[in-house]
Structures are given as C-alpha cells and as structure tokens.
Design an enzyme around this catalytic site. Structure first.
Site, PDB file in Angstrom:
ATOM      1  N   ASP A 248      -9.853  -3.417  -5.882  1.00  0.00           N
ATOM      2  CA  ASP A 248      -9.280  -2.815  -4.672  1.00  0.00           C
ATOM      3  C   ASP A 248     -10.158  -1.648  -4.207  1.00  0.00           C
ATOM      4  O   ASP A 248     -10.303  -0.659  -4.924  1.00  0.00           O
ATOM      5  CB  ASP A 248      -7.861  -2.323  -4.969  1.00  0.00           C
ATOM      6  CG  ASP A 248      -7.098  -1.927  -3.710  1.00  0.00           C
ATOM      7  OD1 ASP A 248      -7.700  -1.317  -2.813  1.00  0.00           O
ATOM      8  OD2 ASP A 248      -5.893  -2.215  -3.644  1.00  0.00           O
TER       9      ASP A 248
ATOM     10  N   HIS B 265      -7.942  -5.142  -1.037  1.00  0.00           N
ATOM     11  CA  HIS B 265      -6.743  -4.382  -0.698  1.00  0.00           C
ATOM     12  C   HIS B 265      -5.889  -5.194   0.269  1.00  0.00           C
ATOM     13  O   HIS B 265      -6.282  -5.449   1.407  1.00  0.00           O
ATOM     14  CB  HIS B 265      -7.135  -3.044  -0.061  1.00  0.00           C
ATOM     15  CG  HIS B 265      -5.958  -2.139   0.175  1.00  0.00           C
ATOM     16  ND1 HIS B 265      -5.333  -1.458  -0.855  1.00  0.00           N
ATOM     17  CD2 HIS B 265      -5.280  -1.827   1.307  1.00  0.00           C
ATOM     18  CE1 HIS B 265      -4.345  -0.742  -0.362  1.00  0.00           C
ATOM     19  NE2 HIS B 265      -4.281  -0.955   0.942  1.00  0.00           N
TER      20      HIS B 265
ATOM     21  N   SER C 130       0.836  -1.199   0.000  1.00  0.00           N
ATOM     22  CA  SER C 130       0.000   0.000   0.000  1.00  0.00           C
ATOM     23  C   SER C 130       0.878   1.259   0.000  1.00  0.00           C
ATOM     24  O   SER C 130       1.656   1.468  -0.928  1.00  0.00           O
ATOM     25  CB  SER C 130      -0.947  -0.044   1.195  1.00  0.00           C
ATOM     26  OG  SER C 130      -1.984   0.893   1.072  1.00  0.00           O
TER      27      SER C 130
END
Length: 342
Positions: free
Chosen positions: A264, A292, A138
């Site tokens: 996502d 995610h 991320s």
C-alpha cells in the site's frame, strides 16, 4: 491472527501505484440511481446519506475515504454489488463531502466516530430486526475500526469490513511524504484546500486565512493548522495519537474483516498491527500486492475484475448466514428448554 489473502495481482497490474490508480482512472463506474437523505445532527449540523433503491433487504453502510463520496470508484462498485444481491446500500458522507459545505466550521477527521455512531444507531432504531453491516475505506476504515473498539459489544451492527486502513496516522503521513506517494499527497491536499476555500471564503471562523492555507503543503502542516484545531485536538501529534485506530483493535466485539496490502503506497508496513493487537473476532487478511483500495484482478486489462466487490459481499453473506442459523437454532430449542424448566 493475520492470514494470507487469496488476492494475487495480475501480470499486467503488478505495480502498487498501477493497482491504486487503475480503478480511479480506467474503470467505467457503475451507473446507479441514488436517493439522497439529509440528516440533521444533534449539534445542528447536517450530513447526507445516498441510498440505493428498495425498501427491504439487508443493509450495508459505506464510509468513504478522505474527500471521497458516493461517486468514488470503490463506493460505486460496492453499491452495485449490493444491488446485485438485493441488499440496500447507503453511503454516509462525512460532513461537507456530499457536494456542498456543512453548516459548522468543523468538518470531519480520521477519528470522528460520533457521527458514525449516530447514523448506525438511527438505522438500527428504524429497523431493529434488519441486519446492518458497515464497510469503511481508508480514512473511513480508520473511523470504523476506532468506533467498533470504542463501542465493543454495544455496536448495533452484525458485521464490518475495513479496507486499506492507515492504522497509525503519523506513519501514514510519513509515507505520503516520500517518493511517488507525494503525488497522492499533492492530489489530496489540493482537494482539502478546495473544500476549505468553498466553506471559509465567505466566513471568518476558519483556523487559517486563505493566504496561509496555500502554504500548507503536506499532511503534517494541514492537520496541525486545520484538522486538529477544528476538531478539538491540541495539535498534529495529539490528533495522530488519539485518532489512530490501532490501539482500539483489541476491543472490537463485532465480526470484522480487515483487508490490506503490504505494498500500500499510502502507509508503511510498520503500521500493520501485530496478531496480539487483534480481538478474537477480528480477521486481518494480508496480500503481497493490491495497492491502496485497488485489488484489481483478471487475466486481461479489458476484463478487469474488482476483487473487493467479491470478497466483501462474500464475508457479509457468511456472517449473516451464520447469524440466521444461530437465531433459528435458538428458536428451535426454546420450547424444549421451556418444557425442561417446568
């Protein structure tokens, strides 16, 4: 060139929000004994590294996501996978993310590559002959890809993997303000405000007061009033434009794997880079589902499988094997070349 991922969401976890939340809420995280190392940075601040055991073996440096740590589910899972392969795993905590505030007013941001560059160079200097890979998730994946693009062929690593990267920060901020994704925004902003209070409750150099902090209820507002001024950006638009990794992808010169899901819930599909934006050594694997930093598989819920912990080590092992083969071939041909030169 982007290719289709081998990951397929199972029937019992097909929803992107379920994929995202399952490993956070339902997974029993591996228990690991970690050794902490504190690094003093060039500006006098500090950050902490958490190491698995052992003093030998290939090294994997992990970069966590926003307000993550070595306790995050994805970090624990990959560290356990490293231990199983007799590699050494180490989590680099961004400033202030290891359980106590850092010294300076500044913290970390999605475009913060100086600390990563410092740590990677330090690890290389300690063991220049031992391969090093970096894996970022991320926000940490954004910082990793940006750094790789900035460093080019001088990056002292042999391979890299980035998972669920935002690519374009403004696009991610828009997505987090829509639908159920607002729940993730609420959770992350709560964590960011808590960290801010822990640092600035007893000091007066914060960019906003604690009363003003409570009014920052979306990422645009927080990044404009807190993240940008603390890290040298003119404002939120300047931060999102300069810190996003997507413009740097074409300059990456290290074998790099990017794992991303179309569904996502942290970002819009428009953020996914086009093939022309990728360097020749950058491989983007796209799956239809996965959420995610989810990518949870398995036939049954009680036998869940965490695909990232299979795919990432497999890619790193492949890169290291190729490097070893190339090195051995070069050494084998050296005497013949030397004889020919004479």
């Amino acid at each position: 060139m982007p290719v289709a991922s081998t990951f397929r969401p199972p029937w019992w976890l097909a929803n992107p929000h379920a994929q995202t939340l399952w490993p956070v809420l339902c997974r029993r995280r591996p228990h690991l004994a970690l050794r902490r190392e504190r690094l003093i940075l060039p500006d006098g601040d500090h950050l902490d590294l958490d190491w698995t055991g052992g003093t030998q073996g290939l090294r994997v440096l992990l970069l966590h996501g926003l307000e993550g740590s070595s306790g995050s589910h994805y970090a624990r899972g990959l560290l356990a996978a490293c231990v199983a392969r007799r590699w050494r795993g180490v989590v680099m905590h961004f400033r202030g993310c290891s359980g106590m505030p850092n010294r300076l007013a500044r913290g970390y941001s999605a475009g913060d590559t100086a600390d990563l560059a410092h740590v990677a160079q330090l690890l290389h200097q300690r063991e220049p002959a031992t391969p090093l890979a970096v894996v970022g998730y991320s926000l940490g994946g954004n910082a990793l890809l940006k750094w790789l693009g900035e460093a080019g062929s001088s990056a002292p690593v042999q391979a890299a993997v980035a998972v669920s990267v935002p690519f374009l920060l403004d696009s991610a901020a828009r997505r987090m303000g829509r639908g159920l994704s607002r729940l993730y925004q609420h959770h992350l902003l709560h964590a960011l405000r808590r960290s801010y209070r822990a640092k600035f409750q007893q000091r007066a150099d914060g960019p906003v007061t604690l009363d003003e902090l409570a009014q920052l209820r979306d990422f645009y507002a927080f990044d404009d009033r807190v993240t940008a001024p603390l890290h040298g950006y003119a404002g939120v638009d300047d931060y999102y434009a300069r810190a996003s990794c997507r413009p740097y992808l074409r300059h990456i010169a290290v074998p790099t794997l990017i794992l991303h899901a179309h569904d996502d819930p942290f970002m819009l599909p428009e953020a996914i880079p086009d093939p022309a934006e990728l360097s020749a050594c950058t491989h983007l694997e796209l799956s239809g589902g996965g959420g995610h930093v989810g990518f949870v598989g398995g036939r049954w819920p009680w036998r869940a499988e965490y695909w990232l912990e299979q795919r990432i080590p497999a890619f790193l092992a492949e890169q290291w094997s190729s490097r070893s083969t190339a090195t051995a071939s070069a050494h084998a041909s050296a005497p013949a070349q030397h004889s020919a030169d004479r």
